[in-house]
Design a protein around this motif. Structure first.
Motif, PDB file in Angstrom:
ATOM      1  N   TRP A  80       0.919  -1.142  -0.045  1.00 58.88           N
ATOM      2  CA  TRP A  80      -0.071   0.007   0.055  1.00 58.88           C
ATOM      3  C   TRP A  80       0.786   1.270   0.037  1.00 58.88           C
ATOM      4  O   TRP A  80       0.539   2.325  -0.531  1.00 58.88           O
ATOM      5  N   PRO A  81       2.012   1.313   0.598  1.00 61.68           N
ATOM      6  CA  PRO A  81       3.009   2.460   0.481  1.00 61.68           C
ATOM      7  C   PRO A  81       3.305   2.869  -0.888  1.00 61.68           C
ATOM      8  O   PRO A  81       3.387   4.007  -1.332  1.00 61.68           O
ATOM      9  N   ARG A  82       3.536   1.716  -1.768  1.00 58.33           N
ATOM     10  CA  ARG A  82       3.931   1.899  -3.075  1.00 58.33           C
ATOM     11  C   ARG A  82       2.636   2.462  -3.930  1.00 58.33           C
ATOM     12  O   ARG A  82       2.983   3.329  -4.796  1.00 58.33           O
ATOM     13  N   ALA A  83       1.418   2.116  -3.655  1.00 60.20           N
ATOM     14  CA  ALA A  83       0.438   2.358  -4.415  1.00 60.20           C
ATOM     15  C   ALA A  83       0.173   4.010  -4.023  1.00 60.20           C
ATOM     16  O   ALA A  83      -0.228   4.895  -4.888  1.00 60.20           O
ATOM     17  N   LEU A  84       0.196   4.349  -2.666  1.00 62.66           N
ATOM     18  CA  LEU A  84       0.194   5.884  -2.358  1.00 62.66           C
ATOM     19  C   LEU A  84       1.273   6.533  -3.179  1.00 62.66           C
ATOM     20  O   LEU A  84       1.005   7.781  -3.544  1.00 62.66           O
ATOM     21  N   ALA A  85       2.516   6.154  -3.224  1.00 66.59           N
ATOM     22  CA  ALA A  85       3.509   6.750  -3.605  1.00 66.59           C
ATOM     23  C   ALA A  85       3.359   7.013  -5.275  1.00 66.59           C
ATOM     24  O   ALA A  85       3.522   8.108  -5.696  1.00 66.59           O
ATOM     25  N   ILE A  86       2.818   5.970  -5.843  1.00 66.99           N
ATOM     26  CA  ILE A  86       2.727   6.073  -7.200  1.00 66.99           C
ATOM     27  C   ILE A  86       1.495   7.443  -7.715  1.00 66.99           C
ATOM     28  O   ILE A  86       1.487   7.933  -8.431  1.00 66.99           O
ATOM     29  N   VAL A  87       0.289   7.322  -6.688  1.00 66.93           N
ATOM     30  CA  VAL A  87      -0.783   8.391  -6.816  1.00 66.93           C
ATOM     31  C   VAL A  87      -0.063   9.525  -6.694  1.00 66.93           C
ATOM     32  O   VAL A  87      -0.250  10.825  -7.189  1.00 66.93           O
ATOM     33  N   ALA A  88       0.813   9.788  -5.382  1.00 66.90           N
ATOM     34  CA  ALA A  88       1.621  10.896  -5.094  1.00 66.90           C
ATOM     35  C   ALA A  88       2.264  11.652  -6.104  1.00 66.90           C
ATOM     36  O   ALA A  88       2.450  12.872  -6.734  1.00 66.90           O
ATOM     37  N   VAL A  89       3.220  10.499  -6.849  1.00 67.36           N
ATOM     38  CA  VAL A  89       4.166  11.092  -7.866  1.00 67.36           C
ATOM     39  C   VAL A  89       3.122  11.342  -9.071  1.00 67.36           C
ATOM     40  O   VAL A  89       3.550  12.421  -9.789  1.00 67.36           O
ATOM     41  N   ALA A  90       1.960  10.738  -9.570  1.00 67.05           N
ATOM     42  CA  ALA A  90       1.526  11.125 -10.703  1.00 67.05           C
ATOM     43  C   ALA A  90       0.751  12.419 -10.514  1.00 67.05           C
ATOM     44  O   ALA A  90       0.777  13.294 -11.418  1.00 67.05           O
ATOM     45  N   LEU A  91       0.253  12.769  -9.308  1.00 72.30           N
ATOM     46  CA  LEU A  91      -0.465  14.169  -8.794  1.00 72.30           C
ATOM     47  C   LEU A  91       0.725  15.131  -9.076  1.00 72.30           C
ATOM     48  O   LEU A  91       0.299  16.350  -9.579  1.00 72.30           O
ATOM     49  N   TYR A  92       1.729  15.010  -8.483  1.00 70.69           N
ATOM     50  CA  TYR A  92       2.929  15.941  -8.403  1.00 70.69           C
ATOM     51  C   TYR A  92       3.302  16.183  -9.753  1.00 70.69           C
ATOM     52  O   TYR A  92       3.416  17.489 -10.114  1.00 70.69           O
ATOM     53  N   LEU A  93       3.616  15.443 -10.719  1.00 68.91           N
ATOM     54  CA  LEU A  93       4.109  15.564 -12.115  1.00 68.91           C
ATOM     55  C   LEU A  93       2.882  16.243 -12.859  1.00 68.91           C
ATOM     56  O   LEU A  93       3.522  16.941 -13.689  1.00 68.91           O
ATOM     57  N   ARG A  94       1.707  15.653 -12.633  1.00 69.78           N
ATOM     58  CA  ARG A  94       0.807  16.382 -13.650  1.00 69.78           C
ATOM     59  C   ARG A  94       0.455  17.852 -12.968  1.00 69.78           C
ATOM     60  O   ARG A  94       0.187  18.670 -14.035  1.00 69.78           O
ATOM     61  N   ARG A  95       0.625  17.964 -11.818  1.00 71.35           N
ATOM     62  CA  ARG A  95       0.530  19.522 -11.230  1.00 71.35           C
ATOM     63  C   ARG A  95       1.517  20.421 -11.902  1.00 71.35           C
ATOM     64  O   ARG A  95       1.229  21.548 -12.415  1.00 71.35           O
ATOM     65  N   HIS A  96       2.632  19.958 -11.954  1.00 68.23           N
ATOM     66  CA  HIS A  96       3.818  20.725 -12.697  1.00 68.23           C
ATOM     67  C   HIS A  96       3.988  20.403 -14.197  1.00 68.23           C
ATOM     68  O   HIS A  96       4.893  21.066 -14.674  1.00 68.23           O
ATOM     69  N   ALA A  97       2.752  19.880 -14.727  1.00 70.55           N
ATOM     70  CA  ALA A  97       3.037  19.625 -16.129  1.00 70.55           C
ATOM     71  C   ALA A  97       4.319  18.982 -16.932  1.00 70.55           C
ATOM     72  O   ALA A  97       4.939  19.262 -17.695  1.00 70.55           O
ATOM     73  N   VAL A  98       4.987  18.033 -16.159  1.00 71.97           N
ATOM     74  CA  VAL A  98       6.137  17.453 -16.647  1.00 71.97           C
ATOM     75  C   VAL A  98       6.083  15.709 -16.680  1.00 71.97           C
ATOM     76  O   VAL A  98       6.884  15.239 -16.944  1.00 71.97           O
ATOM     77  N   ASP A  99       4.605  15.380 -16.771  1.00 70.07           N
ATOM     78  CA  ASP A  99       4.649  13.991 -16.515  1.00 70.07           C
ATOM     79  C   ASP A  99       4.847  13.409 -18.171  1.00 70.07           C
ATOM     80  O   ASP A  99       5.524  12.262 -18.138  1.00 70.07           O
ATOM     81  N   ALA A 100       4.437  14.046 -19.037  1.00 69.14           N
ATOM     82  CA  ALA A 100       4.553  13.406 -20.400  1.00 69.14           C
ATOM     83  C   ALA A 100       5.895  13.456 -20.593  1.00 69.14           C
ATOM     84  O   ALA A 100       6.661  12.573 -21.293  1.00 69.14           O
ATOM     85  N   ALA A 101       6.901  14.630 -20.518  1.00 67.10           N
ATOM     86  CA  ALA A 101       8.263  14.863 -20.803  1.00 67.10           C
ATOM     87  C   ALA A 101       9.104  13.902 -19.937  1.00 67.10           C
ATOM     88  O   ALA A 101       9.997  13.083 -20.362  1.00 67.10           O
ATOM     89  N   LEU A 102       8.531  13.536 -18.531  1.00 65.98           N
ATOM     90  CA  LEU A 102       9.364  12.519 -17.741  1.00 65.98           C
ATOM     91  C   LEU A 102       9.201  11.169 -18.546  1.00 65.98           C
ATOM     92  O   LEU A 102      10.304  10.479 -18.635  1.00 65.98           O
ATOM     93  N   LEU A 103       8.050  10.876 -18.954  1.00 68.32           N
ATOM     94  CA  LEU A 103       7.829   9.588 -19.651  1.00 68.32           C
ATOM     95  C   LEU A 103       8.589   9.278 -21.160  1.00 68.32           C
ATOM     96  O   LEU A 103       9.424   8.472 -21.223  1.00 68.32           O
ATOM     97  N   VAL A 104       8.848  10.464 -21.909  1.00 66.48           N
ATOM     98  CA  VAL A 104       9.734  10.451 -23.119  1.00 66.48           C
ATOM     99  C   VAL A 104      10.973  10.414 -22.740  1.00 66.48           C
ATOM    100  O   VAL A 104      11.763   9.292 -23.292  1.00 66.48           O
ATOM    101  N   ASP A 105      11.488  10.935 -21.640  1.00 60.35           N
ATOM    102  CA  ASP A 105      12.853  10.858 -21.326  1.00 60.35           C
ATOM    103  C   ASP A 105      13.149   9.526 -20.901  1.00 60.35           C
ATOM    104  O   ASP A 105      14.255   8.770 -21.073  1.00 60.35           O
ATOM    105  N   ALA A 106      12.329   8.983 -19.835  1.00 61.20           N
ATOM    106  CA  ALA A 106      12.451   7.468 -19.528  1.00 61.20           C
ATOM    107  C   ALA A 106      12.444   6.381 -20.606  1.00 61.20           C
ATOM    108  O   ALA A 106      13.431   5.642 -20.586  1.00 61.20           O
ATOM    109  N   LEU A 107      11.443   6.802 -21.704  1.00 54.98           N
ATOM    110  CA  LEU A 107      11.586   5.880 -22.939  1.00 54.98           C
ATOM    111  C   LEU A 107      12.801   6.128 -23.554  1.00 54.98           C
ATOM    112  O   LEU A 107      13.483   4.933 -24.075  1.00 54.98           O
ATOM    113  N   TYR A 108      13.565   7.238 -23.641  1.00 57.46           N
ATOM    114  CA  TYR A 108      14.621   7.413 -24.523  1.00 57.46           C
ATOM    115  C   TYR A 108      15.909   6.543 -23.859  1.00 57.46           C
ATOM    116  O   TYR A 108      16.850   6.085 -24.469  1.00 57.46           O
ATOM    117  N   LEU A 109      15.924   6.484 -22.335  1.00 63.11           N
ATOM    118  CA  LEU A 109      16.873   5.939 -21.682  1.00 63.11           C
ATOM    119  C   LEU A 109      16.546   4.542 -21.832  1.00 63.11           C
ATOM    120  O   LEU A 109      17.761   3.679 -22.058  1.00 63.11           O
TER     121      LEU A 109
END
Length: 260
Positions: A80-109
């Motif tokens: 359950w802490p992992r599920a909570l962390a996934i939700v928190a990270v998704a909300l944080y990245l979406r709030r700052h509008a960098v979730d798509a850019a982070l996914l692209v960078d991770a895909l490049y790596l």
């Protein structure tokens, strides 16, 4: 004999005391060199107004909360802490509008590491077993990508769109690497650490996310010039070798990082 043994123990105790004292002095000195400039920049310095703004404290509290949640997810064993962390990270990245850019960078790596793993497989190198193998695979994959990119530019197929298609084609080749994804490998290695190690891994991962979010509002000159305008100032038309008539000498020699 008893006298000699006592003297040895006393000498060892004294040496340990000196070592601990030196460690305390080193830590205190480092803390002073770090803390004094921070104090001078904030309290009587130019950042006093920034610290008093609501946006500063809001961003700081968000970062602290994210680091605490992600660190707990790395530290604790339940799911359950992992599920909570996934939700928190998704909300944080979406709030700052960098979730798509982070996914692209991770895909490049992942693509670059996959290309390196495919090369290792073609050369009949044993499968990856530790983190160093992934580092070597990344270096090999980046070298392959670089050779392909510069070769394509030599045939005037080095525009920004051409390089994007090149990366897509290499992604197909990376699928034959047969390795565990890089992010999965990092997670597995982090979970194998001691509790203190897992805690620090979580804090580091969360801090990288904070820096990624900050990069959206605080960007350096080189990032703006090369990273965000690469299609105009690096590969504007057909090739990286094309003269761009720029004024600074740094614009005239090849750059692997900016090209990538």
């Amino acid at each position: 004999m008893p006298t000699a043994r006592t003297g040895t123990v006393t000498a060892g105790t004294g040496g340990a005391f000196v070592e601990r004292g030196l460690a305390v002095v080193a830590i205190a000195t480092a803390a002073a060199f770090i803390g004094v400039p921070i104090w001078e920049l904030i309290v009587p310095g130019p950042f006093d107004w920034h610290v008093q703004t609501a946006a500063y404290w809001q961003g700081g509290l968000e970062a602290v909360a994210l680091i605490a949640i992600v660190s707990a997810a790395f530290l604790l064993r339940p799911r359950w802490p992992r599920a909570l962390a996934i939700v928190a990270v998704a909300l944080y990245l979406r709030r700052h509008a960098v979730d798509a850019a982070l996914l692209v960078d991770a895909l490049y790596l992942e693509i670059v590491v996959g290309v390196g793993m495919t090369l290792r497989r073609l050369l009949r190198v044993p499968p990856a077993s530790d983190s160093l193998d992934y580092v070597l695979a990344f270096v090999a994959g980046l070298a392959v990508w670089s050779v392909c990119a510069w070769t394509a530019s030599a045939f005037e197929l080095g525009s920004a769109r051409d390089l994007q298609w090149l990366t897509v084609l290499l992604a197909a080749a990376a699928a034959f690497g047969g390795q565990r994804p890089l992010l999965a490998q990092l997670w597995r290695r982090a979970r194998a650490q001691t509790p203190a190690g897992r805690l620090w891994c979580g804090a580091l991962a969360a801090w990288l996310l904070v820096l990624f979010a900050r990069a959206r509002v605080a960007i350096g000159f080189d990032t703006q010039w090369y990273g965000l305008r690469g299609a105009y100032v690096l590969v504007p038309d057909r090739s990286v070798y094309e003269p761009l008539a720029l004024t600074s000498p740094v614009h005239y020699y090849p750059k692997l990082y900016e090209l990538f």
